[in-house]
Design a protein around this motif. Structure first.
Motif, PDB file in Angstrom:
ATOM      1  N   LEU A 259      14.820  77.011-120.672  1.00  0.00           N
ATOM      2  CA  LEU A 259      14.643  76.072-119.512  1.00  0.00           C
ATOM      3  C   LEU A 259      15.358  76.725-118.352  1.00  0.00           C
ATOM      4  O   LEU A 259      16.324  77.640-118.495  1.00  0.00           O
ATOM      5  CB  LEU A 259      15.011  74.921-119.347  1.00  0.00           C
ATOM      6  CG  LEU A 259      14.569  73.998-120.572  1.00  0.00           C
ATOM      7  CD1 LEU A 259      14.998  72.586-120.438  1.00  0.00           C
ATOM      8  CD2 LEU A 259      12.977  73.942-120.638  1.00  0.00           C
ATOM      9  N   THR A 358      12.784  64.709-120.455  1.00  0.00           N
ATOM     10  CA  THR A 358      11.828  65.874-119.650  1.00  0.00           C
ATOM     11  C   THR A 358      12.250  67.106-120.199  1.00  0.00           C
ATOM     12  O   THR A 358      11.361  68.094-120.635  1.00  0.00           O
ATOM     13  CB  THR A 358      12.109  65.821-118.318  1.00  0.00           C
ATOM     14  OG1 THR A 358      11.669  64.588-117.692  1.00  0.00           O
ATOM     15  CG2 THR A 358      11.308  66.845-117.514  1.00  0.00           C
ATOM     16  N   GLU A 362       9.754  69.743-122.424  1.00  0.00           N
ATOM     17  CA  GLU A 362       9.705  71.151-121.968  1.00  0.00           C
ATOM     18  C   GLU A 362      10.067  72.092-123.028  1.00  0.00           C
ATOM     19  O   GLU A 362       9.265  73.344-122.948  1.00  0.00           O
ATOM     20  CB  GLU A 362      10.517  71.378-120.522  1.00  0.00           C
ATOM     21  CG  GLU A 362       9.673  70.544-119.430  1.00  0.00           C
ATOM     22  CD  GLU A 362      10.172  70.946-118.287  1.00  0.00           C
ATOM     23  OE1 GLU A 362      10.935  72.337-117.982  1.00  0.00           O
ATOM     24  OE2 GLU A 362       9.922  70.302-116.985  1.00  0.00           O
ATOM     25  N   ASP A 365       7.494  72.212-125.860  1.00  0.00           N
ATOM     26  CA  ASP A 365       6.253  72.809-125.211  1.00  0.00           C
ATOM     27  C   ASP A 365       6.144  74.122-125.261  1.00  0.00           C
ATOM     28  O   ASP A 365       5.173  74.997-125.680  1.00  0.00           O
ATOM     29  CB  ASP A 365       5.851  72.442-123.702  1.00  0.00           C
ATOM     30  CG  ASP A 365       5.436  70.900-123.553  1.00  0.00           C
ATOM     31  OD1 ASP A 365       5.158  70.090-124.734  1.00  0.00           O
ATOM     32  OD2 ASP A 365       5.462  70.520-122.484  1.00  0.00           O
TER      33      ASP A 365
END
Length: 722
Positions: A259, A358, A362, A365
């Motif tokens: 991230l 969140t 992410e 994903d």
């Protein structure tokens, strides 16, 4: 886990301010660096609540306040001392209580002591030794990513010794905060061929000398304690080159790998709240020990993190049924995220869970999009040298090539995979490296990264097919008979730090690879400490109704060249399992992307790296030396630092802006560049003044200031000052 370095440093700073104010109102004056140290562990209100009327920056314009005392909490840098002298010359405050974040250079101290203007105003002079940044309760960084090129770049030989002295002072400051005068051990690799193999040896001796000197000048160090004597282990990045490359699936390490988490004075993640509503807003949310959800989950496997986040949220809905209805889906992470947007009444709780749900979503994903489930088992085999059944793996090259062909695998993951394969093989010929890079559609210049790993002892290149392959034993061999949990096939690898600490706590750490700077009198001391670890553990009934004394041994690991989040997690895990307090200190935290970039930088021109030690020397702001425009009938004596003042009646000439955070210019070495460790091998560790008392080398830009100082000495009261 008991002691927290964040709280320890907070208490040192706040208690010092409280003791000086003693119920009387004072101004607190800080500089850019000391303010960062304070802000890292304390809120502004923590300071203002102890009779601090105002907090001011010494570099900025301030009003005169001659009726109030000031506490100066400052960094011991030459330009900050210039700022302080300017304040004292102008008598900006009534009295000055000086508190330094680290030891002040003797030459700078002499300058203050010899000033007839400064001496009467100085009401106190103390040193706290707090020039480091606790990031977590047991994790400290120095916020110095330039440490990596200074220690490993072949052209930085002129900076190594001074940088090691600086590291030794900071590590000593950490030991002082913890009240530890530890035994010092260091990593000495077997059969090392890289120049930097002596790095830990020299650094450990610098630290040992610094600790001895501190104890010599401070009779109350170390404070009395029932704990066993602590241990400080100095190691460096070359001990484990796989840890910064492998994909980790614990929450903190995975989030930092995948991230866009921003690292600065704070660690933050940018996200949107209330998407799809008129109340939509974007925020940078801090990830710190103040976030309980983060602390509770950061070392859990991502699957367990998601399960816990969802379970906690379902528990909240059970307690607040009016926020949902019977048709709501509470088993899907996306559905839970949508529900979070409709809870404006619980802002803080909502923000924390929205953030982590969140981030977790992410991460998963990216995990699926880039086929990390296929990459990870292969990485585990390359890092451990064993397959999922603890046997020698077969057909690894075929597996690597198949993933290099897959368009779903990102370019950065392909490069990491190639590097890990080459490290596993112990090197291949140059032609094979070019073929692998071409097959992965990676640029040929990535070959420099592979070659640069040799600076850290990584064997990636072989001279030719006839060169014999070196079959060195792993630093910590894995027992092939050890059982592997079925759900652990993607997490079989453990960082070398974990094995090192486990062996240390059991008294079984090899003294030839991890020798002492000062060998203990009893050669069996390690084994006795390992046997005593169980006796140090308290039974659960012993603490019932009363507080048990904190007598757990403290272990400090310093990782030169940067540490990974998996290594930080390992320190917490071994500490919990072995009943120790284990602290990890390092120059900076590494992500796989940063590690690969810093390896690439080892072959670029040093001048492009913008190393702070080689930036122009910082100077005090010119406005500090400005005088009121009132003619007094006599020309005043030029003040210290007048070289920085604008010329009378004219404009300040245009100057190149000085980068923020710069340090005094380092020594320049002429002639051809040598690897930094050639200088290490030749340096004398006993010659010259003690660490922290060596006069800083001057750059040419300091000459006008020196002339000005000499001029002032001669002009004071019309006599030459001796």
């Amino acid at each position: 886990m008991g002691v927290s370095l964040i709280q320890e440093q907070h208490d040192i700073l706040v208690n010092k301010i409280k003791n000086i104010t003693a119920g009387d109102w004072k101004v607190l004056v800080v500089d850019q660096t000391s303010k960062k140290i304070i802000d890292n562990v304390a809120k502004e209100d923590d300071i203002l609540n102890h009779n601090i009327a105002n907090i001011e920056r010494i570099e900025e314009r301030r009003e005169m306040n001659p009726t109030m005392d000031a506490i100066y909490l400052l960094s011991p840098e030459p330009h900050i001392v210039d700022c302080l002298v300017a304040d004292l010359d102008r008598r900006r405050y009534r009295r000055a209580f000086l508190v330094w974040t680290a030891v002040l250079d003797p030459q700078l101290r002499k300058r203050l002591d010899s000033s007839p203007t400064a001496r009467p105003q100085i009401a106190g002079f103390e040193t706290l030794s707090v020039h480091y940044y606790p990031r977590e309760s047991h994790l400290v960084t120095f916020r110095d990513p330039w440490s990596f090129p200074i220690l490993y770049h072949p052209s930085c030989n002129g900076l190594v010794k001074r940088h090691m002295e600086d590291l030794a002072q900071k590590i000593t400051a950490l030991c002082v905060t913890l009240g530890e005068y530890p035994k010092v051990r260091y990593y000495r690799p077997r059969n090392a061929t890289h120049e930097a193999s002596v790095l830990c040896t020299h650094l450990a001796r610098f630290i040992s000398q610094e600790l001895d000197e501190y104890a010599q000048w401070n009779a109350n160090f170390p404070p009395p304690s029932s704990r066993p004597q602590g241990v400080l282990i100095v190691t460096d990045r070359s001990m484990d080159l796989m840890a910064p490359l492998i994909h980790e699936f614990t929450y903190q390490a995975m989030a930092h790998d995948l991230l866009p988490i921003k690292e600065g004075d704070k660690t933050t993640f940018h996200m949107k709240f209330n998407e799809g509503t008129p109340e939509v807003e974007e925020k940078d949310i801090e990830l710190s020990d103040k976030d309980k959800v983060w602390v509770d989950n950061r070392h859990k496997h991502m699957k367990d993190t998601i399960d816990k986040l969802m379970a906690d949220f379902r528990k909240f809905l059970d307690q607040n049924p009016h926020f949902t209805n019977s048709n709501s889906d509470t088993t899907s992470i996306n559905a839970i995220k949508d529900m979070m947007a409709g809870l404006p009444q619980f802002t803080e709780m909502k923000q924390s869970y929205s953030l982590h749900i969140t981030m977790a979503q992410e991460c998963m994903d990216i995990f699926q999009r880039h086929k990390l489930a296929d990459i990870s088992p292969l990485e585990q085999s390359l890092a451990t040298g064993l397959d999922e059944d603890n046997r020698k793996p077969k057909n690894l090259l075929d597996s690597v090539v198949r993933l290099l062909d897959d368009e779903a695998v990102s370019q950065s993951d392909r490069l990491r995979l190639i590097i890990m394969y080459l490290l596993y093989r112990g090197g291949v010929i140059h032609e094979d490296v070019k073929r692998l890079l071409a097959h992965a559609s990676l640029p040929p210049q990535d070959g420099e990264i592979i070659v640069n790993l040799e600076q850290l002892g990584g064997r990636t290149i072989r001279g030719g097919l006839k060169e014999p392959k070196r079959d060195d034993l792993p630093l910590f061999p894995i027992d092939p008979k050890a059982p592997i949990p079925e759900d652990n096939y993607m997490s079989r690898y453990s960082p070398a730090v974990k094995h090192m600490l486990d062996n240390l706590c059991r008294g079984a750490l090899d003294q030839t690879v991890f020798p002492y700077v000062k060998p203990p009198l009893d050669p069996n001391e390690d084994a006795l400490i390992g046997q005593g670890s169980l006796r140090a553990a308290k039974p659960s009934w012993a603490g019932a109704g009363r507080r048990v004394a904190d007598n757990r041994q403290r272990i400090i690991v310093f990782m030169a060249g940067g540490a990974t989040f998996s290594e930080s997690r390992a320190c917490y895990e071994v500490g919990s399992a072995m009943n120790r307090d284990i602290f990890l200190a390092t120059s900076h935290m590494l992500t796989p992307q940063l590690f690969v970039r810093q390896i690439a930088d080892l072959s670029v021109d040093k001048r492009r790296l913008d190393i702070p030690m080689e930036r122009p020397t910082q100077t005090a702001p010119a406005h500090l030396f400005e005088r009121p425009a009132r003619p007094m009938g006599a020309t005043p004596t030029p003040p210290q630092g007048s070289a920085s003042r604008p010329p009378p009646g004219g404009q300040q000439p245009q100057r190149r802006p000085v980068p923020q955070g710069g340090l005094p210019a380092g020594p320049r070495m002429g002639g051809p560049s040598m690897p930094p460790t050639q200088q290490m091998a030749g340096m004398s560790l006993n010659a010259g003044p003690p660490v922290g008392q060596e006069q800083r080398p001057s750059s040419g830009s300091e000459k006008p200031q020196k002339l000005e100082k000499e001029k002032k000495r001669r002009n004071f009261l019309g006599m030459k000052k001796t």
